[in-house]
Design a protein around this motif. Sequence first.
Motif, mmCIF file in Angstrom:
data_model
loop_
_atom_site.group_PDB
_atom_site.id
_atom_site.type_symbol
_atom_site.label_atom_id
_atom_site.label_comp_id
_atom_site.label_asym_id
_atom_site.label_seq_id
_atom_site.Cartn_x
_atom_site.Cartn_y
_atom_site.Cartn_z
ATOM 1 N N LYS A 472 -33.043 -8.057 -58.414
ATOM 2 C CA LYS A 472 -34.251 -8.692 -57.895
ATOM 3 C C LYS A 472 -35.475 -7.822 -58.150
ATOM 4 O O LYS A 472 -35.422 -6.600 -58.018
ATOM 5 N N GLU A 473 -36.579 -8.489 -58.452
ATOM 6 C CA GLU A 473 -37.874 -7.817 -58.540
ATOM 7 C C GLU A 473 -38.698 -8.256 -57.330
ATOM 8 O O GLU A 473 -38.889 -9.454 -57.116
ATOM 9 N N PHE A 474 -39.188 -7.296 -56.544
ATOM 10 C CA PHE A 474 -40.011 -7.622 -55.376
ATOM 11 C C PHE A 474 -41.485 -7.526 -55.737
ATOM 12 O O PHE A 474 -41.912 -6.613 -56.459
ATOM 13 N N SER A 475 -42.261 -8.462 -55.224
ATOM 14 C CA SER A 475 -43.702 -8.487 -55.488
ATOM 15 C C SER A 475 -44.369 -9.330 -54.416
ATOM 16 O O SER A 475 -43.712 -9.779 -53.465
ATOM 17 N N THR A 476 -45.656 -9.537 -54.549
ATOM 18 C CA THR A 476 -46.374 -10.495 -53.702
ATOM 19 C C THR A 476 -47.118 -11.468 -54.606
ATOM 20 O O THR A 476 -47.372 -11.184 -55.778
ATOM 21 N N ILE A 477 -47.419 -12.616 -54.059
ATOM 22 C CA ILE A 477 -48.160 -13.624 -54.800
ATOM 23 C C ILE A 477 -49.266 -14.155 -53.891
ATOM 24 O O ILE A 477 -49.029 -14.440 -52.721
ATOM 25 N N LYS A 478 -50.476 -14.245 -54.410
ATOM 26 C CA LYS A 478 -51.632 -14.680 -53.621
ATOM 27 C C LYS A 478 -51.661 -16.205 -53.554
ATOM 28 O O LYS A 478 -51.869 -16.882 -54.569
ATOM 29 N N ILE A 479 -51.428 -16.742 -52.367
ATOM 30 C CA ILE A 479 -51.370 -18.191 -52.173
ATOM 31 C C ILE A 479 -52.160 -18.565 -50.928
ATOM 32 O O ILE A 479 -51.917 -18.030 -49.849
ATOM 33 N N ASN A 480 -53.085 -19.471 -51.075
ATOM 34 C CA ASN A 480 -53.866 -19.991 -49.945
ATOM 35 C C ASN A 480 -54.434 -18.871 -49.077
ATOM 36 O O ASN A 480 -54.412 -18.938 -47.841
ATOM 37 N N GLY A 481 -54.917 -17.821 -49.739
ATOM 38 C CA GLY A 481 -55.577 -16.712 -49.058
ATOM 39 C C GLY A 481 -54.651 -15.663 -48.478
ATOM 40 O O GLY A 481 -55.116 -14.731 -47.814
ATOM 41 N N ASN A 482 -53.346 -15.782 -48.718
ATOM 42 C CA ASN A 482 -52.380 -14.835 -48.177
ATOM 43 C C ASN A 482 -51.554 -14.196 -49.289
ATOM 44 O O ASN A 482 -51.207 -14.858 -50.273
ATOM 45 N N ASP A 483 -51.238 -12.916 -49.119
ATOM 46 C CA ASP A 483 -50.314 -12.241 -50.022
ATOM 47 C C ASP A 483 -48.903 -12.484 -49.516
ATOM 48 O O ASP A 483 -48.465 -11.863 -48.534
ATOM 49 N N LEU A 484 -48.192 -13.387 -50.157
ATOM 50 C CA LEU A 484 -46.863 -13.777 -49.714
ATOM 51 C C LEU A 484 -45.795 -12.923 -50.405
ATOM 52 O O LEU A 484 -45.882 -12.653 -51.609
ATOM 53 N N ASN A 485 -44.800 -12.515 -49.629
ATOM 54 C CA ASN A 485 -43.696 -11.744 -50.192
ATOM 55 C C ASN A 485 -42.859 -12.629 -51.104
ATOM 56 O O ASN A 485 -42.604 -13.794 -50.803
ATOM 57 N N GLU A 532 -28.373 -15.827 -65.710
ATOM 58 C CA GLU A 532 -27.721 -15.562 -66.990
ATOM 59 C C GLU A 532 -27.498 -16.830 -67.799
ATOM 60 O O GLU A 532 -27.190 -16.767 -68.989
ATOM 61 N N GLN A 533 -27.668 -17.977 -67.164
ATOM 62 C CA GLN A 533 -27.579 -19.248 -67.881
ATOM 63 C C GLN A 533 -28.960 -19.771 -68.262
ATOM 64 O O GLN A 533 -29.106 -20.923 -68.689
ATOM 65 N N GLY A 534 -29.982 -18.895 -68.086
ATOM 66 C CA GLY A 534 -31.306 -19.218 -68.607
ATOM 67 C C GLY A 534 -32.349 -19.645 -67.612
ATOM 68 O O GLY A 534 -33.443 -20.080 -67.997
ATOM 69 N N TYR A 535 -32.072 -19.496 -66.308
ATOM 70 C CA TYR A 535 -33.035 -19.878 -65.272
ATOM 71 C C TYR A 535 -33.686 -18.645 -64.653
ATOM 72 O O TYR A 535 -33.056 -17.580 -64.543
ATOM 73 N N ILE A 536 -34.917 -18.787 -64.236
ATOM 74 C CA ILE A 536 -35.568 -17.794 -63.381
ATOM 75 C C ILE A 536 -35.455 -18.321 -61.949
ATOM 76 O O ILE A 536 -35.771 -19.491 -61.682
ATOM 77 N N VAL A 537 -34.990 -17.484 -61.035
ATOM 78 C CA VAL A 537 -34.852 -17.877 -59.631
ATOM 79 C C VAL A 537 -35.874 -17.090 -58.815
ATOM 80 O O VAL A 537 -35.992 -15.865 -58.965
ATOM 81 N N VAL A 538 -36.588 -17.809 -57.955
ATOM 82 C CA VAL A 538 -37.692 -17.215 -57.202
ATOM 83 C C VAL A 538 -37.558 -17.589 -55.730
ATOM 84 O O VAL A 538 -37.142 -18.702 -55.403
ATOM 85 N N CYS A 539 -37.899 -16.663 -54.850
ATOM 86 C CA CYS A 539 -37.955 -16.950 -53.417
ATOM 87 C C CYS A 539 -39.268 -16.426 -52.866
ATOM 88 O O CYS A 539 -39.651 -15.273 -53.139
ATOM 89 N N ILE A 540 -39.960 -17.246 -52.105
ATOM 90 C CA ILE A 540 -41.258 -16.880 -51.534
ATOM 91 C C ILE A 540 -41.265 -17.231 -50.052
ATOM 92 O O ILE A 540 -40.936 -18.360 -49.671
ATOM 93 N N ASP A 541 -41.633 -16.261 -49.213
ATOM 94 C CA ASP A 541 -41.787 -16.498 -47.774
ATOM 95 C C ASP A 541 -43.234 -16.882 -47.491
ATOM 96 O O ASP A 541 -44.137 -16.036 -47.582
ATOM 97 N N GLY A 542 -43.453 -18.133 -47.157
ATOM 98 C CA GLY A 542 -44.801 -18.617 -46.905
ATOM 99 C C GLY A 542 -45.220 -18.449 -45.463
ATOM 100 O O GLY A 542 -44.533 -17.829 -44.647
ATOM 101 N N ARG A 543 -46.354 -19.032 -45.147
ATOM 102 C CA ARG A 543 -46.852 -18.996 -43.769
ATOM 103 C C ARG A 543 -45.828 -19.612 -42.828
ATOM 104 O O ARG A 543 -45.144 -20.564 -43.168
ATOM 105 N N GLY A 544 -45.751 -19.043 -41.635
ATOM 106 C CA GLY A 544 -44.777 -19.498 -40.654
ATOM 107 C C GLY A 544 -43.561 -18.608 -40.582
ATOM 108 O O GLY A 544 -42.834 -18.619 -39.584
ATOM 109 N N THR A 545 -43.308 -17.836 -41.647
ATOM 110 C CA THR A 545 -42.169 -16.916 -41.610
ATOM 111 C C THR A 545 -42.557 -15.658 -40.828
ATOM 112 O O THR A 545 -43.687 -15.526 -40.357
ATOM 113 N N GLY A 546 -41.605 -14.734 -40.682
ATOM 114 C CA GLY A 546 -41.782 -13.669 -39.708
ATOM 115 C C GLY A 546 -42.173 -12.305 -40.231
ATOM 116 O O GLY A 546 -42.305 -12.083 -41.433
#
Length: 722
Positions: A472-485, A532-546
């Motif tokens: 896994k690569e950890f990062s943040t993404i700027k969405i709706n004014g928030n840096d989401l994990n 490994e079958q050619g997909y990128i899998v992504v998970c993002i914790d949006g607003r409302g998470t802890g």
Amino acid sequence: MKKSNTILAVLCLFITWSSTAQDKQFTLEEIWGGAFRTNYMDALHSMKDGEHYSVLNYDRVTQSTSVDKYSYTTLSKVSTIVDSKDIDNIPFFRSYTFSNDETKLLLITESVPVYRHSQLGTYYVYDTKTKKATLVSNQKIQEPTFSNDGSKVAYVYNNNIFYKNLETGKEVQVTFDGKKNETINGVTDWVYEEEFAFVRAFEWNKSGTKIAYLRFDEREVPEFSMDVYGNQLYQTQQVFKYPKAGEENSIVTLHMYDVDKAKSTHVSVNNYEYIPRIKWTNDANILSVQKTNRHQNKLELLFVNATDFSIKTVLTDTDEAYVDVTDNLTFLNDNSFIWTSEKDGYNHIYHYSKTGKLLNQVTKGNWEVTNYYGFNEKKGMIYYQSVENGSINRDVYAVNINGKGKKRLSSKTGTNNATFSASFAYYINTFSNSTTPYEFTLNSAKTGKVIKEIKNNQALADKLKEYDYASKEFSTIKINGNDLNMWTIKPKSFDASKKYPVLMYQYSGPGSQQVANRWNSSNDYWYYMLAEQGYIVVCIDGRGTGYKGRDFKKVTQKELGKYEVEDQISAAKELAKRNYVDADRIGIWGWSYGGFMSSNCLLKGNDVFKMAIAVAPVTSWRFYDTIYTERYMTTPQENASGYDDNSPINHVDKLKGSYLLVHGMADDNVHVQNAMRMAEALIQANKQFDYMVYPDKNHGIYGGNTRLHLYTMMTNFIKNNL
């Protein structure tokens, strides 16, 4: 020449082996067959002397279980406290609980699950002095618990409380009005168990002279039924009380039983809907009671005098949204107490006097306390876990009760969790991160320094070196004014000049977290396989998470599924801008709340998502229980638009992409009604979709080959539609 050819052949063989040693691919059969299980320390108990701990061990050769005692200083086994192969009629036990003086143990030998946390079982009391095991009851019982002096065991059978005098063998019945689907004494009803996360609703006082308990009058609660098909000619039916949002709850009352007088007294607690916790203080005559209103935005701590039944409100915690109920309430020797609260915007530790006067806010800062471990009275130190080192990490800390002298005890970045010795001289640290499977070490509670390693999962780590996958690569993404994990799993052979389909996974429920720096779950291996079958899998914790503060978590109040959905849709659009993402091939999936979310995202984001999988989803909050739903939404009568505007069942006309709907028919939590009503709405809107219902499976959808079948189906759906 011949020798040279031999050397060349060996060299070629080595090169071939080296190139293929890391080329193994994950398979669903391995993932769900347990090939990547981790080793744990089961049922760890710190013994009262502060120098030893006990662990539940299983011997695969003799198929017996034992409770073994170990030294903290040497980590060597000192003795076996009890071994099932040495006891007649007990070939195996699943768990153990010590009496307060550790001379007796409660052993469960046969268990039958009731709901998520509850079970019925056959229990024995094992006496370490006589080496004899005594059956507590001839019936399967619930929640047996020692009195403080270990002379009695109280338990629940058929919704009534009993206790057994272990010295005389006499059984005493405490309550007499228990009846299925009408009255429960001493254990919780379905909704309390699921949403307040406790089953045992009775407590011995310190002197063993009184039992405080809750009584649930369920008669006005509507019933829900589930057909169970089994393998007989006719199906059976499970009928139980389930209060859906806006409906009647059980009437819960507090009672006190006097052992000497053999008499119960109803203790009147006014103006409340729920009693989510009861706990005796260090004073044998003072019971603490937590009560809250139906909206759960006002939590009061009461002290009840067991002599005259007078009541004093000691503390009141309020919030515009809701107040979480925790198990962090801890009474110190002087009956002052520790409490955790979000009242300054983040979850922190507070110290109150026995009268409820605030003595000190122990921890402060723009970060969350995630676990409270205990208080060392001798040194005045509090031990806790927090996200001070980033919201995806967990560290162990010590701080003086006056808030000074804080020290980080854990040193590795990832997820650290501590189990302290009774003396607080040592703690056993459990550590993992996304690249390191669980490690168990003995640490100094004073410095945090590792004294010795106890157990690791190096064998698993070595095994995984044979597989071709990227971590896994950890990062943040700027969405709706928030840096989401965010975490991302890419193919090992990732090429930024190519275009890849993206599968997004999320859960998104209030206070939850999926983006965390910890070791793999079974799902992670599935994601590695997909990558490994050619997909990128992504998970993002949006607003409302802890774990990012009160405001970030509670922004979704009264509108579950609005801001969380907006964040996932916006995140998908942002990902689509990346050169290596195929914007026409973005999918999303989730389970339970995550299924509610994936359904909404496919419908409301029909120009963004090509496909969605929803497993055991809520499709309308009107179908879900009172305690959970109303905590975040109030009642449907008060907030009809909040319920309906964000429920996927009301947006089926927007379906464009491919949709797989999955549910277990015996799901007592999120009822299959959700899937049935969703399916009917899609049918009437003439929308095509894929559908799978698993017979007699609950919310977890497991058992036998069920998980393998489910993940094979989901994998094929992804391949065919993304």
